[in-house]
Write an enzyme that holds these catalytic residues in place. Structure first.
Site, PDB file in Angstrom:
ATOM      1  N   LYS A 131       1.068  -1.553  -0.248  1.00 55.77           N
ATOM      2  CA  LYS A 131       0.308  -0.185   0.008  1.00 55.77           C
ATOM      3  C   LYS A 131       0.942   1.340   0.106  1.00 55.77           C
ATOM      4  CE  LYS A 131      -3.994  -2.234   0.398  1.00 55.77           C
ATOM      5  NZ  LYS A 131      -5.134  -2.150  -0.578  1.00 55.77           N
ATOM      6  N   CYS A 132       0.558   2.175  -0.352  1.00 53.64           N
ATOM      7  CA  CYS A 132       0.956   3.627  -0.545  1.00 53.64           C
ATOM      8  C   CYS A 132       1.588   3.940   0.925  1.00 53.64           C
ATOM      9  CB  CYS A 132       0.256   4.821  -0.296  1.00 53.64           C
ATOM     10  SG  CYS A 132       0.210   6.354  -1.250  1.00 53.64           S
ATOM     11  N   PRO A 133       2.851   4.743   0.971  1.00 51.46           N
ATOM     12  CA  PRO A 133       3.780   5.000  -0.275  1.00 51.46           C
ATOM     13  C   PRO A 133       5.179   3.842  -0.535  1.00 51.46           C
ATOM     14  CG  PRO A 133       4.550   5.775   1.846  1.00 51.46           C
ATOM     15  CD  PRO A 133       3.080   4.813   2.035  1.00 51.46           C
ATOM     16  N   ASP A 159      -1.992  -1.261  -5.833  1.00 55.10           N
ATOM     17  CA  ASP A 159      -2.047  -0.017  -4.937  1.00 55.10           C
ATOM     18  C   ASP A 159      -2.548   1.043  -5.773  1.00 55.10           C
ATOM     19  OD1 ASP A 159      -2.781   1.355  -2.858  1.00 55.10           O
ATOM     20  OD2 ASP A 159      -0.807   2.501  -2.391  1.00 55.10           O
TER      21      ASP A 159
END
Length: 82
Positions: A12-14, A39
């Protein structure tokens, strides 16, 4: 020219953009990086990163399983043809 595959599925981000940036630093001009991620934010984040680095997104494809970017590392100034 070398093509490196980077599997970032499930991250997932980042993390996808950070790992993409790190992988790009290890490449030479003309090399390609094939990034696989899941993502949805990577559809925004990775193209923004590539604009910042001066590299090129050759393709970005999205399927139900993953988003795949093919990125070509830009030639550095000292390696450019005169």
């Amino acid at each position: 020219m070398t093509t490196i595959k980077l599997d970032l599925t499930g991250l997932k981000c980042p993390l996808p953009v950070l790992k993409t940036r790190k992988a790009l630093t290890a490449l030479r001009g003309g090399d390609r990086l094939e990034v696989h991620c899941t993502d949805p934010m990577s559809l925004i984040d990775i193209p923004v990163l590539i604009r910042q680095t001066g590299d090129q997104v050759d393709s970005a494809t999205r399927s139900e399983a993953a988003i795949v970017f093919v990125i070509t590392k830009a030639a550095t100034a000292d390696r450019a043809d005169d």
